[in-house]
Structure formats: C-alpha cells, structure tokens
Write an enzyme that holds these catalytic residues in place. Structure first.
Site, short mmCIF file in Angstrom:
data_model
loop_
_atom_site.label_atom_id
_atom_site.label_comp_id
_atom_site.label_asym_id
_atom_site.label_seq_id
_atom_site.Cartn_x
_atom_site.Cartn_y
_atom_site.Cartn_z
N SER A 86 -99.95 -49.12 -54.10
CA SER A 86 -100.19 -47.92 -54.40
C SER A 86 -100.07 -47.12 -53.19
O SER A 86 -99.63 -46.96 -51.69
CB SER A 86 -102.20 -47.47 -53.43
OG SER A 86 -102.52 -45.95 -53.69
N LYS A 165 -103.28 -50.95 -62.06
CA LYS A 165 -101.49 -50.22 -61.94
C LYS A 165 -101.32 -50.13 -63.45
O LYS A 165 -101.00 -50.92 -64.05
CB LYS A 165 -100.99 -51.46 -61.16
CG LYS A 165 -99.82 -50.47 -61.11
CD LYS A 165 -99.89 -49.32 -60.20
CE LYS A 165 -99.03 -48.95 -58.91
NZ LYS A 165 -99.36 -47.69 -58.23
N SER A 233 -104.31 -46.93 -60.25
CA SER A 233 -103.43 -46.41 -59.67
C SER A 233 -102.29 -46.08 -60.46
O SER A 233 -102.58 -47.53 -62.23
CB SER A 233 -102.61 -47.37 -58.40
OG SER A 233 -103.56 -47.45 -57.46
#
Length: 371
Positions: A86, A165, A233
């Site tokens: 991140s 992610k 993220s």
C-alpha cells in the site's frame, strides 16, 4: 474439506529506503524464518499512493529477489506469493513490511487456544471491464473461499482480516477494453482505485456471509453494505486479486492471535483498543496507554475514508473540498496519527479508499498480537 495449516510466524521490519529488503534478508540469515516458508508480505511504501506510485513495484521486486536468492523456489513460484504493498506513508506513518511465514509445529508453543493461521490465493484474471461490476465480486469471493480453506478455517466468524491487492484502471487497460468492444466503469484512473477496492470488499463480504450478493447498482453506492474485516488495495502491478485471509484456528499452535473491530470515524481510538482486546490482550486497564501493551502488538492494519458528509463528530472539515491536497492523503495522515498514538509505534498499516470496508467514514481495524 480444509487442509491442516502450519503455525505462522509474524515479523515486522522497517524499510529504510524504497528498495530496502534488508530486514527480510536479516530474518532469514538469523534463522527467524526460512525463505521457502514465506507465504505473504503486507507493507507500506513511501510513494504517493496513487496510480503512478512506482515505489510499490520497486519494493515488490526487492522482496521477491531476496526470496529467490535465499531460497530454492523459482521466480515463477515466488510470483504466486501475495506481496501486498500500500503506497503512501503520509504524516508519521513509517514505511515497513509485515512478513508471514509458516514454521515447523515442533518449533512453536503447543496450545489448544486459537492461534493465527494464514491462507492465500490468487483469483482468476480480472479484466478492465470487470472492475466495478459483478464478475469482479464473484472472482474475489471465489478466491477468498480458497484462501480460507488453505488456512484451515471453516467458520467465517474465525476470519478477522482479509487483505487484497487488485488491479486498477490505467489508460493502457482502458484502451485495451475499448479495443475489445468493452466498456469500463470509469475512465478516471484515480477513481478506479476506489472502485476496485470497493468491488473487492463486496466480494469478501459475500464470501464471508456478511452480505448477500449485491446487485450492480449497489456497487460503490450503497454504503450500508460493507465487510468488517476487508482491507483492499489496488495498483498497476497485477491483473488478478492477491488475497490473504487471516484468522484464528484451534490446535495449530504458535505465538500469535488476531482480532478485529471497526473505527466508527477517523478519531475512534477506542475502536483500535477494541481490536487489540479482541485479539486476546484482555488484561488491559479500562483506559489503557501504549505502555500497557508491553511490546505485545505486532502490528495494526486499518482502512480509512473521508466521511462523505464532510464532518467528523459534527465538526466540518474541508478534505473533500481541498483542491491542493487530495483527501486520500489527508485522511491517511489523520488516521495514521490516531493509530500510532495507541500503539506508540508509527510503523502501522493505514490504507485509504475504504468504501464498503467498515462503516461509512470509518473502517475496519485489525490487530495481530502475541498474548
């Protein structure tokens, strides 16, 4: 049918530069972990946290190269390990990485008490046109279920943290979709970061039974729908969802436990303390200080979002009206300071763009502790 998980070691290391993976190398050299047993990394890098944040790519490469140089796995195998970066260490937030590695059951304390277990998975490919739409929700949900099975978790209530992610949109991927006759949810690449995160969070919530499958019109709009354990993220460095599921399992053994709560707003330090207690530190005084933790908190992971009302505790702020500094950076800095004031350690994982992740204006907060 679930697999039998191995115990997990968790270590937090600083990043002294964008490409610094020396903390990981040192853990391996000192025998604290084995390179071939590293199963996930979750960290903060010092870039702008935006679409063009290249620090995530640099850190990713540095960590994977250490795993290759100090282990026996091929780079193709290492590329399957979720390494979730991140970007954006605004304010006092310090660049760092939390490393998760399995270990031999003989090397850790044996207990029937719940202890940390980790499972990971990579979703099917997520196409540009999937972002913000139901196919992405479905692909993420399927990946979460696989990761749960690998962690040995059968009850969704035992899941306390799902870190992902996922891809966001760039000019290149938008053009690719158009070339194939597809339409994307938005052509605003920075907006696509928020939308990718929120769509992913709904997939997590569906997999864990927190919500029913939403309809398309609810994605990124119906703020009553959220997951209390999702931390999502997105970036340009992948075209799948990297999924890490963390929870507690009885009989796995080990030294660590995990718990969660939510921050109801950007100033909710009590929510952070609730997560720490939920993880197993139940001997804290009613109004604790960071010194009461005695080094037993490994790390705190949380998501945050500028309240869409433009107010916190009835007081007006101008984050959403500020044309000089994007609200992403302002709320991240604010919440990072609140969380660090609890732990006494500014190396905390605070990530922005939290739609469908915790209550509107707040966000999930997760604690990993060594009771």
């Amino acid at each position: 049918m679930t697999t039998t998980p191995e115990p997990v070691e968790v270590h937090k290391v600083p990043l002294e530069s964008v490409s610094d993976a020396s903390g990981l190398a040192r853990l391996i050299d000192e025998g604290a972990i084995e390179a071939d047993r590293v199963i996930a990394v979750i960290g903060k890098t010092e870039g702008n946290g935006g679409v063009n944040d290249y620090t995530r790519i640099i850190a990713d490469r540095a960590f994977r190269e250490v795993l290759q140089n100090k282990g026996s796995r091929s780079m193709e195998e290492i590329k399957q390990i979720p390494i979730v970066w991140s970007g954006g260490t605004d304010g006092v937030i310090s660049p760092h990485a939390t490393i998760f590695a399995t270990t031999s059951p003989d090397s850790v304390p044996q207990t029937d008490e719940p202890r940390l277990s980790v499972g990971y998975a990579m979703s099917d490919q997520i196409f540009p046109e999937d972002i913000g739409r139901l196919p992405m929700v479905e692909k993420v949900a399927a990946g979460v279920r696989i990761a749960m099975e690998r962690a040995g978790i059968t009850d969704p209530a035992d899941v306390h943290y799902v870190q992902t992610k996922t891809p966001l949109l760039t000019l290149e991927t938008i053009t690719d979709a158009k070339r194939r006759g597809k339409e994307v949810w938005t052509e605003d690449t920075l907006k696509s970061m928020d939308v990718s995160n929120s769509t992913t969070a709904l997939g997590i919530a569906v997999a864990l039974g927190e919500i029913e499958m939403p309809v398309a019109e609810q994605i990124h709009k119906d703020l009553s729908l959220f997951s209390s354990v999702a931390s999502c993220s997105s970036g340009v460095e992948l075209d799948q969802a990297q999924i890490v599921v963390l929870g507690n399992v009885r009989g796995v053994g080990g030294r660590f436990r995990i718990g969660h709560s939510v921050m109801k707003d950007a100033l909710d330090a009590d929510g952070v303390w609730e997560a720490i207690r939920n993880a197993g530190l139940d001997d804290l005084p009613e109004r604790p200080r960071s010194s009461d933790l005695r080094g037993r908190v490994v790390n705190i992971f949380c998501k945050c979002e500028a309240d869409p009302t433009g107010r916190v505790r009835e007081r007006r702020n101008i984050m959403l009206d500020d044309s000089d500094v994007h609200w992403h950076r302002q709320i991240k800095s604010c919440v990072g300071g609140v969380v660090a004031s609890v732990t006494g350690d500014p190396a905390v994982f605070v990530s922005v763009a939290a739609v469908h992740q915790g209550p509107s204006g707040g966000g999930p907060v997760i604690a990993i502790v060594e009771p």
